[in-house]
Each structure stands twice: as C-alpha cells, then as structure tokens.
Enzyme design. Structure first.
Site, PDB file in Angstrom:
ATOM      1  N   TYR A  88       0.849  -1.191   0.000  1.00 27.62           N
ATOM      2  CA  TYR A  88       0.000   0.000   0.000  1.00 27.62           C
ATOM      3  C   TYR A  88       0.880   1.236   0.000  1.00 27.62           C
ATOM      4  O   TYR A  88       1.831   1.329   0.777  1.00 27.62           O
ATOM      5  CB  TYR A  88      -0.897  -0.004   1.240  1.00 27.62           C
ATOM      6  CG  TYR A  88      -1.778   1.205   1.392  1.00 27.62           C
ATOM      7  CD1 TYR A  88      -2.833   1.439   0.511  1.00 27.62           C
ATOM      8  CD2 TYR A  88      -1.559   2.117   2.417  1.00 27.62           C
ATOM      9  CE1 TYR A  88      -3.648   2.559   0.661  1.00 27.62           C
ATOM     10  CE2 TYR A  88      -2.372   3.232   2.574  1.00 27.62           C
ATOM     11  CZ  TYR A  88      -3.413   3.451   1.695  1.00 27.62           C
ATOM     12  OH  TYR A  88      -4.221   4.548   1.839  1.00 27.62           O
ATOM     13  N   ASP A 100       9.198   2.527  -0.536  1.00 24.94           N
ATOM     14  CA  ASP A 100       8.207   3.160   0.334  1.00 24.94           C
ATOM     15  C   ASP A 100       8.554   2.777   1.768  1.00 24.94           C
ATOM     16  O   ASP A 100       8.239   1.675   2.224  1.00 24.94           O
ATOM     17  CB  ASP A 100       6.804   2.700  -0.038  1.00 24.94           C
ATOM     18  CG  ASP A 100       5.719   3.416   0.764  1.00 24.94           C
ATOM     19  OD1 ASP A 100       6.032   3.905   1.870  1.00 24.94           O
ATOM     20  OD2 ASP A 100       4.571   3.452   0.309  1.00 24.94           O
ATOM     21  N   LYS A 122       5.289   8.852   9.022  1.00 29.03           N
ATOM     22  CA  LYS A 122       5.138   8.323  10.375  1.00 29.03           C
ATOM     23  C   LYS A 122       6.223   8.837  11.325  1.00 29.03           C
ATOM     24  O   LYS A 122       6.148   9.952  11.819  1.00 29.03           O
ATOM     25  CB  LYS A 122       5.039   6.805  10.352  1.00 29.03           C
ATOM     26  CG  LYS A 122       3.796   6.305   9.595  1.00 29.03           C
ATOM     27  CD  LYS A 122       3.597   4.833   9.753  1.00 29.03           C
ATOM     28  CE  LYS A 122       2.436   4.326   8.901  1.00 29.03           C
ATOM     29  NZ  LYS A 122       1.119   4.821   9.340  1.00 29.03           N
TER      30      LYS A 122
END
Length: 418
Positions: free
Chosen positions: A145, A240, A268
C-alpha cells in the site's frame, strides 16, 4: 450536552462523517465490532477511551510513536514551537535541520522535500520518477500500500504479471492502465514484467518490508534483484519506507538490507507523530522539482513548524544506537512469546501474528489466514485491555514505552485465548 460514551459519539459521528470514522480501518468492522472505541488520552504504552477503559496499545497511531504516547520531550518541543506560531507558509530553520537529519540518516537521500502525508509523498514521487525517465509505467506489488494514490490503488490479475485494474470505484481504468502488479517476493514475475514492459517502465515501487499485508520480510536477494532489474531497464527503484523508515533501523530498510533505491518515501516516525512526510533521493532526480526544475509540487503546510519540531525531537534521539538495540531485544521477546500461537513474521520493531500454520511470503499467503479467528482474538484481547491492530493485515509496533511487563501481559492474554 457533552457526548460522553462511545455509543453516543458513534451515533453522532455517523450523522456527520461517512461511516463514522475518518479512516476506514478505525471502524473495526473487519474484526467484528459494531462500534469503535473513542480515545480520550494516551500516555506511554497506554490509551484511555471516553468510557474510562485503559488499553495496552500495540498500534501506537499505526507506527510513528517510537517513544510512546505523549512523550514528554516531543510534547515540550511542540509546545515551544507553537508559542512561536503554528504555521507560516514560509521557510524556517527547522525545515533545514530536519532535512539534514533525514539526509544524514537515510543512505540514498541526497535531497529531500517535506510534505504533509505519506499519500502526498507517494504521489509526488511517482510524478517525479515519470518525469525523470520520460516513461509512464509503474510496477508495484500486490498487498503493498502506497497511500490512496489513484495509479497505485490497483490489484493484481491472474498470471505472473498483469496490467492492473482499479481496486476502488472512482479510479478510472485509464489511470491504472500503466500500473503493473506482481506478487511480492517473486523475482521471476518481476523479471518477466521487465522484459514485457521494461522499455516504458518508469519505476518499481515497493515496501522493502511489507507492512500492509501484515509484516512480510523480503526474501533473500529480492531487493537486490529489484535493484539489478531497475539498473538493466533504466527504471528508478522506489522504496516506500513510510512504515520502515527509522523503525527497522535509523536508515530504514535500505540500511538494514544494504540495497540503495533511487527515491525513498518517508512518513510516520519522521514527523514524530504529527502530520509530516517526506520524499528524497538522488540529487539529479530531486533537482527536477520546482522551483529548481519543471516538476511541480507544492503544499501550504509542508514543513509545518509544529511537525518539524516533533520530528527533530524524535530523530535526534535516534542517533543513539542503543535505541535500536533495545527495540530489537523487545521485538524479539514479543516474537518468542507469541510464536506458539500462530505464525509470527517480524523485522526489528514491527511484527504480525498471522492466524495460519503455513508460510507467509506474499499477499496471497496472507489472505489464506483465518481472519475470523483473528477477529475473535482481537475482541478477546480488547476485553483483556490489550489493543492490537483491528485487521489481520496490519502490524504490531514495538516502542521504547513497551517494557518487559507489557510484553509478558500481552503474551499471557494471547495464551488465555488459545
């Protein structure tokens, strides 16, 4: 009148917010709950909801809170920054300092651009890769994702490598027509796709450690093979590292596995728990971004002073190698404790307990897990005051706020279910 219970809040939220939540997994429908809990406060490794229930938290806002909730140093840094102003829309010293901290830690990053979310970073990275290569196609992996970017919201078809179809309404077929999807950890499928589509391939984008099909480590040689295939085809390799960045090592998965991508997506932990993300990489690629180059990307809140203060507070403390030694120890202890009750896959301070006896190497394997049993485990743990991800296909995040007592309590709670 104040809304004081979860039921009151949820009923009101359903009248105002689609599905009653602002991100789908928060609804907890996948684990059989009709209502989510609503958080009142957090401290260290614990959350308290509006009904006064206290939970040992292994989600930690989906990974960024490496020092736990309401970490005093982070809170103080944000408070001091807020007193100077909450947003300027103009450059600040903290932006430069955070960029330097990122570039000094992540092996592949020579230049970096700060943005506000992982989705924004992924979208911008994709645009940049296409501009640099003057190509359109992108190869991604089933179960990985990269935010809700239209071109990357695609699922795999049959066969080793197929052109993708949209996986959600609202994404035109034409948008994913140049997206190729392969099984994670399948070098042969990627090689076949490169042979078939390589002349038009702009990038291969991958979570170097999958974290959105549950935690699935890269097979030996997988990331290195992607590097080789990109070099051979002229495509850019994009990691990613929104989840893995500063979590599995200070320099992320690329440091841990010794493979250097051309571009890296971060989020994050890089924002210390506030809305901040980044993307960076080779200088010659990044210099195509406006205003130094023709690839447009902009954001009013990019480099927000509160978020940069939080990010700097966290990242500067991560220079100490003892942080990662301790995270590794705690992660290993949790893995050992949970291993009798399912299949545990772990990399550093992130892991998943899969409800299966079989191997988990890719999204197809993960989908074979007993999701109903996982839902039952989730509900049992919540009743015991232990909060894990409300989905089989997510991770548990170990932090420095989780001590031996929290690990033992969690293992005991899982054992009482099994």
């Amino acid at each position: 009148m104040a809304l004081t219970t979860r039921s009151d809040l949820y009923r009101r939220a359903l009248e105002l917010i689609p599905g009653g939540v602002n991100s789908p997994v928060r609804a907890m429908k996948a684990v059989g709950l009709e209502e989510p809990f609503f958080v009142a406060r957090g401290e260290g490794a614990y959350l308290e909801d509006v009904d006064g229930n206290r939970y040992l938290d292994w989600v930690l806002s989906w990974g960024p809170l490496l020092f736990g909730h309401a970490d005093p140093e982070t809170v103080e840094a944000v408070r001091e920054a807020a007193l100077r102003g909450t947003s300027f829309g103009a450059p600040t010293e903290a932006e430069v300092e955070l960029a330097a901290e990122i570039a000094g830690a992540v092996p592949s990053v020579e230049r970096v651009r700060l943005v506000s979310s992982g989705t924004e970073a992924a979208m911008s990275t994709l645009r940049l890769a296409r501009a640099f290569t003057k190509r359109d196609r992108v190869l991604k992996f089933a179960g990985c994702y990269h935010g809700h970017v239209d071109a990357l919201l695609a699922s795999a078809g049959s066969g080793l490598a197929t052109l993708a179809i949209p996986s959600t309404p609202g994404v035109p077929t034409a948008v994913t027509a140049d997206t190729i999807v392969c099984p994670y950890n399948d070098v042969d499928a990627v090689a076949e796709a490169v042979v078939r589509y390589g002349e038009g391939l702009a990038a291969i984008v991958v979570e170097p450690v999958a974290g959105n099909m549950g935690v699935v480590p890269p097979a030996d040689g997988f990331l290195g093979a992607l590097r080789t295939l990109c070099d051979a085809s002229g495509a850019l390799l994009v990691f990613d590292e929104v989840i893995t960045g500063f979590r599995v090592a200070r320099g992320g998965a690329q440091e841990r596995y010794g493979v250097r991508p051309d571009l890296t997506i971060l989020g994050k932990i890089v924002g210390g728990g506030l809305p901040l993300a980044a993307f960076g990489g080779r200088a010659e690629v990044m210099e195509l971004l406006a205003p130094s180059g023709p690839v447009y990307q902009a954001g009013t809140l990019s480099g927000n002073p509160l978020a940069t203060a939080a990010g700097l507070s966290v990242l500067r403390r991560l220079r100490d190698p003892r942080v990662y030694e301790e995270l590794e120890r705690r992660g290993a202890a949790l893995e050992a404790g949970l291993s009798p009750f399912g299949r545990v896959r772990r990399v550093g301070a992130m892991l998943t307990l899969f409800m299966t006896d079989g191997p988990v190497r890719n999204f197809e394997d993960a989908q074979r897990c007993d999701t109903e049993r996982y839902g039952a485990l989730f509900r049992h743990l919540l009743s015991q005051g232990v909060y894990v991800a409300p989905s089989q296909f997510e991770a548990m995040f170990v932090s420095l706020a989780h001590g031996d007592e929290e690990i033992a309590r969690t293992v005991e709670a899982v054992a009482s279910f099994s």
